[in-house]
Design a protein around this motif. Structure first.
Motif, PDB file in Angstrom:
ATOM      1  N   ILE A  61       0.857  -1.188   0.000  1.00  0.00           N
ATOM      2  CA  ILE A  61       0.000   0.000   0.000  1.00  0.00           C
ATOM      3  C   ILE A  61       0.892   1.237   0.000  1.00  0.00           C
ATOM      4  CG2 ILE A  61      -1.933   1.166   1.126  1.00  0.00           C
ATOM      5  CD1 ILE A  61      -2.426  -1.275   2.763  1.00  0.00           C
ATOM      6  N   VAL A  62       0.529   2.211  -0.812  1.00  0.00           N
ATOM      7  CA  VAL A  62       1.293   3.453  -0.863  1.00  0.00           C
ATOM      8  C   VAL A  62       0.389   4.600  -0.441  1.00  0.00           C
ATOM      9  CG1 VAL A  62       2.754   4.891  -2.301  1.00  0.00           C
ATOM     10  CG2 VAL A  62       2.451   2.492  -2.877  1.00  0.00           C
ATOM     11  N   PHE A  63       0.873   5.387   0.526  1.00  0.00           N
ATOM     12  CA  PHE A  63       0.127   6.567   0.955  1.00  0.00           C
ATOM     13  C   PHE A  63       0.862   7.811   0.476  1.00  0.00           C
ATOM     14  CE2 PHE A  63      -0.846   3.311   4.110  1.00  0.00           C
ATOM     15  CZ  PHE A  63      -2.229   3.383   4.165  1.00  0.00           C
ATOM     16  N   LEU A  64       0.174   8.656  -0.257  1.00  0.00           N
ATOM     17  CA  LEU A  64       0.811   9.860  -0.784  1.00  0.00           C
ATOM     18  C   LEU A  64      -0.015  11.067  -0.348  1.00  0.00           C
ATOM     19  CD1 LEU A  64       1.282   8.479  -4.411  1.00  0.00           C
ATOM     20  CD2 LEU A  64       3.003   8.473  -2.594  1.00  0.00           C
ATOM     21  N   ASP A  65       0.622  11.985   0.366  1.00  0.00           N
ATOM     22  CA  ASP A  65      -0.111  13.150   0.864  1.00  0.00           C
ATOM     23  C   ASP A  65       0.184  14.361  -0.016  1.00  0.00           C
ATOM     24  OD1 ASP A  65      -1.680  14.780   2.348  1.00  0.00           O
ATOM     25  OD2 ASP A  65      -0.578  14.541   4.239  1.00  0.00           O
ATOM     26  N   GLU A  66      -0.768  14.730  -0.825  1.00  0.00           N
ATOM     27  CA  GLU A  66      -0.664  15.870  -1.745  1.00  0.00           C
ATOM     28  C   GLU A  66       0.622  15.849  -2.577  1.00  0.00           C
ATOM     29  OE1 GLU A  66      -2.435  19.320  -1.226  1.00  0.00           O
ATOM     30  OE2 GLU A  66      -3.643  18.818   0.521  1.00  0.00           O
ATOM     31  N   PRO A  67       0.846  14.760  -3.316  1.00  0.00           N
ATOM     32  CA  PRO A  67       2.092  14.689  -4.094  1.00  0.00           C
ATOM     33  C   PRO A  67       2.162  15.750  -5.186  1.00  0.00           C
ATOM     34  CG  PRO A  67       0.612  12.899  -4.703  1.00  0.00           C
ATOM     35  CD  PRO A  67       0.004  13.562  -3.514  1.00  0.00           C
ATOM     36  N   THR A  68       1.001  16.280  -5.618  1.00  0.00           N
ATOM     37  CA  THR A  68       1.040  17.208  -6.750  1.00  0.00           C
ATOM     38  C   THR A  68       0.861  18.660  -6.332  1.00  0.00           C
ATOM     39  OG1 THR A  68      -1.308  16.818  -7.085  1.00  0.00           O
ATOM     40  CG2 THR A  68       0.210  15.518  -8.413  1.00  0.00           C
ATOM     41  N   ALA A  69       0.813  18.897  -5.008  1.00  0.00           N
ATOM     42  CA  ALA A  69       0.601  20.275  -4.557  1.00  0.00           C
ATOM     43  C   ALA A  69       1.769  21.155  -4.988  1.00  0.00           C
ATOM     44  CB  ALA A  69       0.453  20.299  -3.041  1.00  0.00           C
ATOM     45  N   ALA A  70       1.462  22.386  -5.330  1.00  0.00           N
ATOM     46  CA  ALA A  70       2.480  23.395  -5.637  1.00  0.00           C
ATOM     47  C   ALA A  70       3.364  23.031  -6.823  1.00  0.00           C
ATOM     48  CB  ALA A  70       3.346  23.672  -4.411  1.00  0.00           C
ATOM     49  N   LEU A  71       2.841  22.242  -7.756  1.00  0.00           N
ATOM     50  CA  LEU A  71       3.618  21.926  -8.959  1.00  0.00           C
ATOM     51  C   LEU A  71       3.015  22.650 -10.156  1.00  0.00           C
ATOM     52  CD1 LEU A  71       4.306  18.097  -8.720  1.00  0.00           C
ATOM     53  CD2 LEU A  71       5.636  20.008  -7.838  1.00  0.00           C
ATOM     54  N   ASP A  72       3.847  22.949 -11.141  1.00  0.00           N
ATOM     55  CA  ASP A  72       3.308  23.558 -12.355  1.00  0.00           C
ATOM     56  C   ASP A  72       2.600  22.472 -13.164  1.00  0.00           C
ATOM     57  OD1 ASP A  72       5.192  22.402 -14.436  1.00  0.00           O
ATOM     58  OD2 ASP A  72       6.601  23.307 -13.026  1.00  0.00           O
ATOM     59  N   VAL A 105       3.567   8.854 -13.382  1.00  0.00           N
ATOM     60  CA  VAL A 105       4.232   8.047 -12.356  1.00  0.00           C
ATOM     61  C   VAL A 105       3.192   7.314 -11.516  1.00  0.00           C
ATOM     62  CG1 VAL A 105       5.641   8.142 -10.278  1.00  0.00           C
ATOM     63  CG2 VAL A 105       6.260   9.531 -12.264  1.00  0.00           C
ATOM     64  N   LEU A 106       2.142   8.047 -11.110  1.00  0.00           N
ATOM     65  CA  LEU A 106       1.116   7.437 -10.261  1.00  0.00           C
ATOM     66  C   LEU A 106       0.417   6.291 -10.998  1.00  0.00           C
ATOM     67  CD1 LEU A 106      -0.432  10.603  -8.570  1.00  0.00           C
ATOM     68  CD2 LEU A 106       1.316   9.056  -7.702  1.00  0.00           C
ATOM     69  N   ARG A 107       0.145   6.493 -12.280  1.00  0.00           N
ATOM     70  CA  ARG A 107      -0.501   5.424 -13.055  1.00  0.00           C
ATOM     71  C   ARG A 107       0.422   4.208 -13.164  1.00  0.00           C
ATOM     72  NH1 ARG A 107      -2.263   9.676 -16.816  1.00  0.00           N
ATOM     73  NH2 ARG A 107      -4.422  10.171 -16.356  1.00  0.00           N
ATOM     74  N   ALA A 108       1.728   4.483 -13.336  1.00  0.00           N
ATOM     75  CA  ALA A 108       2.689   3.379 -13.426  1.00  0.00           C
ATOM     76  C   ALA A 108       2.711   2.580 -12.126  1.00  0.00           C
ATOM     77  CB  ALA A 108       4.082   3.928 -13.740  1.00  0.00           C
ATOM     78  N   ILE A 109       2.570   3.283 -11.011  1.00  0.00           N
ATOM     79  CA  ILE A 109       2.567   2.589  -9.717  1.00  0.00           C
ATOM     80  C   ILE A 109       1.335   1.696  -9.605  1.00  0.00           C
ATOM     81  CG2 ILE A 109       2.479   2.901  -7.222  1.00  0.00           C
ATOM     82  CD1 ILE A 109       3.802   5.643  -7.698  1.00  0.00           C
ATOM     83  N   GLN A 110       0.200   2.255 -10.027  1.00  0.00           N
ATOM     84  CA  GLN A 110      -1.024   1.449  -9.953  1.00  0.00           C
ATOM     85  C   GLN A 110      -0.909   0.227 -10.861  1.00  0.00           C
ATOM     86  OE1 GLN A 110      -4.693   3.011 -11.455  1.00  0.00           O
ATOM     87  NE2 GLN A 110      -5.916   1.880  -9.954  1.00  0.00           N
ATOM     88  N   ALA A 111      -0.279   0.418 -12.020  1.00  0.00           N
ATOM     89  CA  ALA A 111      -0.111  -0.691 -12.964  1.00  0.00           C
ATOM     90  C   ALA A 111       0.715  -1.819 -12.344  1.00  0.00           C
ATOM     91  CB  ALA A 111       0.544  -0.189 -14.244  1.00  0.00           C
ATOM     92  N   ARG A 112       1.531  -1.483 -11.341  1.00  0.00           N
ATOM     93  CA  ARG A 112       2.317  -2.522 -10.668  1.00  0.00           C
ATOM     94  C   ARG A 112       1.500  -3.280  -9.631  1.00  0.00           C
ATOM     95  NH1 ARG A 112       8.423  -0.927  -9.299  1.00  0.00           N
ATOM     96  NH2 ARG A 112       9.137  -0.515 -11.417  1.00  0.00           N
ATOM     97  N   GLY A 113       0.233  -2.932  -9.545  1.00  0.00           N
ATOM     98  CA  GLY A 113      -0.644  -3.655  -8.633  1.00  0.00           C
ATOM     99  C   GLY A 113      -0.686  -3.122  -7.217  1.00  0.00           C
ATOM    100  N   LYS A 114      -0.145  -1.912  -7.024  1.00  0.00           N
ATOM    101  CA  LYS A 114      -0.155  -1.334  -5.672  1.00  0.00           C
ATOM    102  C   LYS A 114      -1.531  -0.743  -5.352  1.00  0.00           C
ATOM    103  CE  LYS A 114       4.324  -1.766  -5.624  1.00  0.00           C
ATOM    104  NZ  LYS A 114       4.705  -3.110  -5.192  1.00  0.00           N
ATOM    105  N   THR A 115      -1.830  -0.756  -4.082  1.00  0.00           N
ATOM    106  CA  THR A 115      -2.989  -0.006  -3.616  1.00  0.00           C
ATOM    107  C   THR A 115      -2.505   1.409  -3.319  1.00  0.00           C
ATOM    108  OG1 THR A 115      -3.778  -2.016  -2.564  1.00  0.00           O
ATOM    109  CG2 THR A 115      -4.797   0.055  -1.870  1.00  0.00           C
ATOM    110  N   ILE A 116      -3.193   2.407  -3.843  1.00  0.00           N
ATOM    111  CA  ILE A 116      -2.757   3.782  -3.611  1.00  0.00           C
ATOM    112  C   ILE A 116      -3.843   4.545  -2.865  1.00  0.00           C
ATOM    113  CG2 ILE A 116      -1.985   5.938  -4.665  1.00  0.00           C
ATOM    114  CD1 ILE A 116      -1.099   4.369  -7.086  1.00  0.00           C
ATOM    115  N   VAL A 117      -3.443   5.167  -1.767  1.00  0.00           N
ATOM    116  CA  VAL A 117      -4.336   6.089  -1.086  1.00  0.00           C
ATOM    117  C   VAL A 117      -3.658   7.440  -1.154  1.00  0.00           C
ATOM    118  CG1 VAL A 117      -5.523   6.677   1.059  1.00  0.00           C
ATOM    119  CG2 VAL A 117      -5.116   4.282   0.468  1.00  0.00           C
ATOM    120  N   TYR A 118      -4.298   8.398  -1.767  1.00  0.00           N
ATOM    121  CA  TYR A 118      -3.631   9.679  -1.930  1.00  0.00           C
ATOM    122  C   TYR A 118      -4.588  10.823  -1.643  1.00  0.00           C
ATOM    123  CZ  TYR A 118      -4.500  12.383  -6.309  1.00  0.00           C
ATOM    124  OH  TYR A 118      -4.970  13.228  -7.252  1.00  0.00           O
TER     125      TYR A 118
END
Ligand code: ADP
Ligand code: MG
Lengths: 347, 304
Positions: free
Chosen positions: B156-167, B177-190
């Motif tokens: 399981i991967v927990f990501l807290d506002e990974p895209t905040a303050a980015l252009d 990147v996030l889609r690639a992680i999901q494709a690896r079968g991870k559970t993502i909570v973000y």
């Protein structure tokens, strides 16, 4: 790589890449060593040199006092001319039972010193010759430090001080910065115990202390400073380690209370600077008033300093480590315990 | 098959109060294995607090959390290797390069140095391996931070506002990147405060405000459930507002300085009517978004 090894490696790299911490751990104390070492180089080399003509028990006794440096002349006239020219403050001509002392009137202080010493020696010999037991006896004992050249107490003092700087600042700043940057919380989310984290940081501090020791002693040993190590100087190693842990504990305590790096270095300075002055870093504590000496006993630096002086320049052996080690270990345990109790993972 | 497996995350009625402030006020949700779950809401909604309770970094006042069948509180070292966390403020060791950061974090989990460095490729930072963390751009730092969260191959991967303050460009790179992680079968909570982004990325979202979950479902389902009108926008002058209102199915037609906006719940017949008249100049069709869902739920405009 184990967590312990890689954390140590990470911290060593971080340390070596940070010019500020390198400066305060090495360059800053070294500057003090160089400046004070050169400034006070001749301070205690001020034996008065006098001219001596002739020989006998008085001259032998004068030599034995060690207070005067005797320059022998065969010709009294040449020697008298030296005094006349102001090159030497006094001349002692010994012959038969008479001792003639000629002094330059220009330097009253030196003249009085010389007169005092010579007449003291003459009186003592007279007394011994007469066989009368003395009515009063004077027992003069040298204070140990009187025989230490400044570089001899500056090197152990500044080394201990440098270890206290890097110990306190290193622990406090790492703790505050790791807490502020959430590295502590991140580490907490990994399956490693606090022991691995803590011990790797202590190891880095110990390594720093040993590097400081090697560097400062190496500099002090060079001819301009002329440090002379005595006896079992390698006994300084355990003191470096124990001193580091004691100061590390202080740094952990400081770090627990401060939120920012600025606050932490301010607080660390407030502790380290007065401690350095009161613990005999720059001058022997024995010269300080009694109450100050008593106060200085609460500082681990004082005890580390005492131990360092004993093993580095006073030629003492392992027995000199007992008290300082006990104090430093006790200090580490007590302060470390308190620091662990007030430790915070996050703000 | 998935039905038989235990869910990756089960959160049951957790609460966390700071004095009078109810930061988290009775939150429950379940995340299935392999799911991409988003917690959305404005700043101060309680997203970080919720996430950190789930990760086992904070203790809930009440309620229960189960991760892969285990309780994350108190610190559960059996669970830790199976979860990867990116904290809201990126946390790095000082003065270390991208490569060294990964190796150091990896070593905390017993990951070899060589394997740790492989993560650079996933997040597209191979050419930045020897750059110190503080010299990376904001987007690169976020990607490195995500790589550090993934270095031990957690479930399981927990990501807290990974895209905040980015252009915008950096944000899009990160989506890949996030889609690639999901494709690896991870559970993502973000978590994010960009509703549009969540709509694109997440299988399911929970919309949070003031410590509570207001709605939770697939983004498309939430939007559809809103039964909000579709806005058809034309260039001003293409059609008079009165003529537009006359078209069957049009609920509203309003003109401003540049455009005419037609609201309808039957966009298909309205669009063909417009096409018949040949009045499609400057056509834009805007369907409802999660922002409309938020407006509908809270009665106020969404402001991150
Ligand atoms: N440690 C804390 N002490 C007091 N208040 C807090 C603390 N952590 C969060 N809060 C408050 O709880 C609310 C929710 O915060 P947070 O979970 O960070 O929201 P979000 O991540 O959605 O922006 C905010 O009003 C915040 O100020
Ligand atoms: Mg947040």
């Amino acid at each position: 790589m184990t967590a312990f090894k890689s954390l140590s490696a990470a911290m060593i790299k971080g340390f070596l890449r940070d010019r500020m911490t390198l400066f305060f751990a090495f360059v800053f104390p070294l500057m003090f060593l160089v400046v004070f070492g050169l400034l006070f180089r001749d301070a205690s080399d001020d034996k008065t040199k006098i001219a001596v003509v002739g020989d006998g028990p008085v001259v032998a006794a004068l030599d034995k006092t060690g207070a005067l440096e005797l320059e022998k002349y065969d010709n009294a006239e040449v020697a008298r001319q030296k005094v006349h020219d102001g090159d030497l403050p006094a001349l002692v001509v010994a012959g038969g039972s008479g001792v003639e002392l000629t002094f330059a009137a220009s330097d009253q202080v030196k003249a009085q010193t010389v007169i005092g010493i010579v007449s003291g020696v003459v009186d003592r010999i007279n007394l011994a010759e007469s066989g009368v037991p003395p009515a009063f006896t004077l027992e003069a004992k040298p204070v140990e430090d009187a025989s230490l050249k400044p570089i001899q107490y500056l090197t152990p003092g500044i080394l201990s001080w440098a270890v206290s700087i890097s110990g306190v600042f290193g622990a406090a700043l790492t703790l505050v910065s790791w807490r502020k940057k959430q590295v502590l919380r991140r580490i907490r989310l990994a399956p490693v115990g606090p022991t691995a984290v803590l011990s790797s940081r202590v190891l880095v501090s110990v390594g720093t202390a040993v590097a400081q020791g090697v560097m400062f002693v190496a500099v002090a040993l060079t001819p301009p400073f002329g440090l002379q190590l005595t006896g079992q100087w390698w006994l300084a190693l355990p003191l470096l380690v124990l001193g580091t842990t004691a100061f590390f504990a202080v740094g952990m305590l400081v770090g627990a209370f401060c939120r920012t790096e600025e606050a932490a270095s301010g607080a660390a300075n407030l502790i380290v600077m007065p401690m350095a002055f009161l613990s005999g870093t720059f001058f022997p504590v024995e010269n300080a008033p009694g109450w100050l000496q008593a106060v200085s006993n609460i500082f681990p630096l004082r005890h580390m300093n005492d131990g360092m002086l004993d093993v580095l320049v006073r030629g003492k052996g392992i027995e000199a480590l007992v008290v300082p080690s006990a104090v430093l270990i006790g200090f580490t345990l007590v302060v470390g315990f308190i620091a662990a109790r007030v430790f915070r993972w996050e703000d | 098959m998935t039905g038989a497996r235990i869910p990756a995350v089960v959160v049951a009625d957790i609460r966390k109060h700071y004095g009078d402030l109810k930061a988290v006020d009775g939150v429950s949700f379940t995340v299935a294995e392999g799911e991409f779950f988003g917690i959305l809401g404005p700043n101060g909604a309680g997203k970080t607090t919720t996430l950190e309770i789930v990760e086992g970094l904070r203790k809930a006042d009440s309620g229960a959390v189960t991760l892969l069948g285990e309780n994350p509180w108190p610190r559960n070292t059996k669970l830790l290797p199976r979860i990867g966390v990116q904290l809201q403020a990126s946390s790095f060791f000082e003065k270390l390069t991208a490569k060294e950061q990964l190796q150091t974090f990896g070593s905390l989990y017993g990951v070899t140095a060589a394997k740790a460095v492989d993560m650079l490729e996933l997040v597209g930072l191979t050419d930045k391996a020897d750059v110190q963390e503080n010299k990376l751009s904001g987007g690169q730092r976020q990607r490195l931070s995500i790589a550090c969260a993934l270095v031990h191959d957690p479930d399981i991967v927990f990501l807290d506002e990974p895209t905040a303050a980015l252009d915008p460009q950096a944000r899009r790179n990160l989506w890949d990147v996030l889609r690639a992680i999901q494709a690896r079968g991870k559970t993502i909570v973000y978590t994010t405060h960009y509703l549009d982004e969540a709509e694109i990325l997440c299988d399911r979202v929970a919309i949070m405000d003031k410590g509570r979950i207001l709605a939770m479902d697939a983004p498309a389902t939430l939007v559809r459930g809103l039964d909000a009108p579709t806005h058809v926008v034309l260039q001003k002058g293409t059609l008079a507002p009165a003529d537009a209102r006359a078209i069957d199915g049009v609920e509203q037609a309003q003109e401003d300085e540049v455009s005419l906006t037609i609201s309808t719940r039957k966009p298909a017949p309205v669009l063909s009517a417009l096409a018949e008249r040949g009045t499609l100049d400057g056509l834009q069709v805007r369907t409802a978004t999660l922002e409309d869902v938020f407006l509908d739920l809270t009665g106020r405009e969404y402001r991150a």
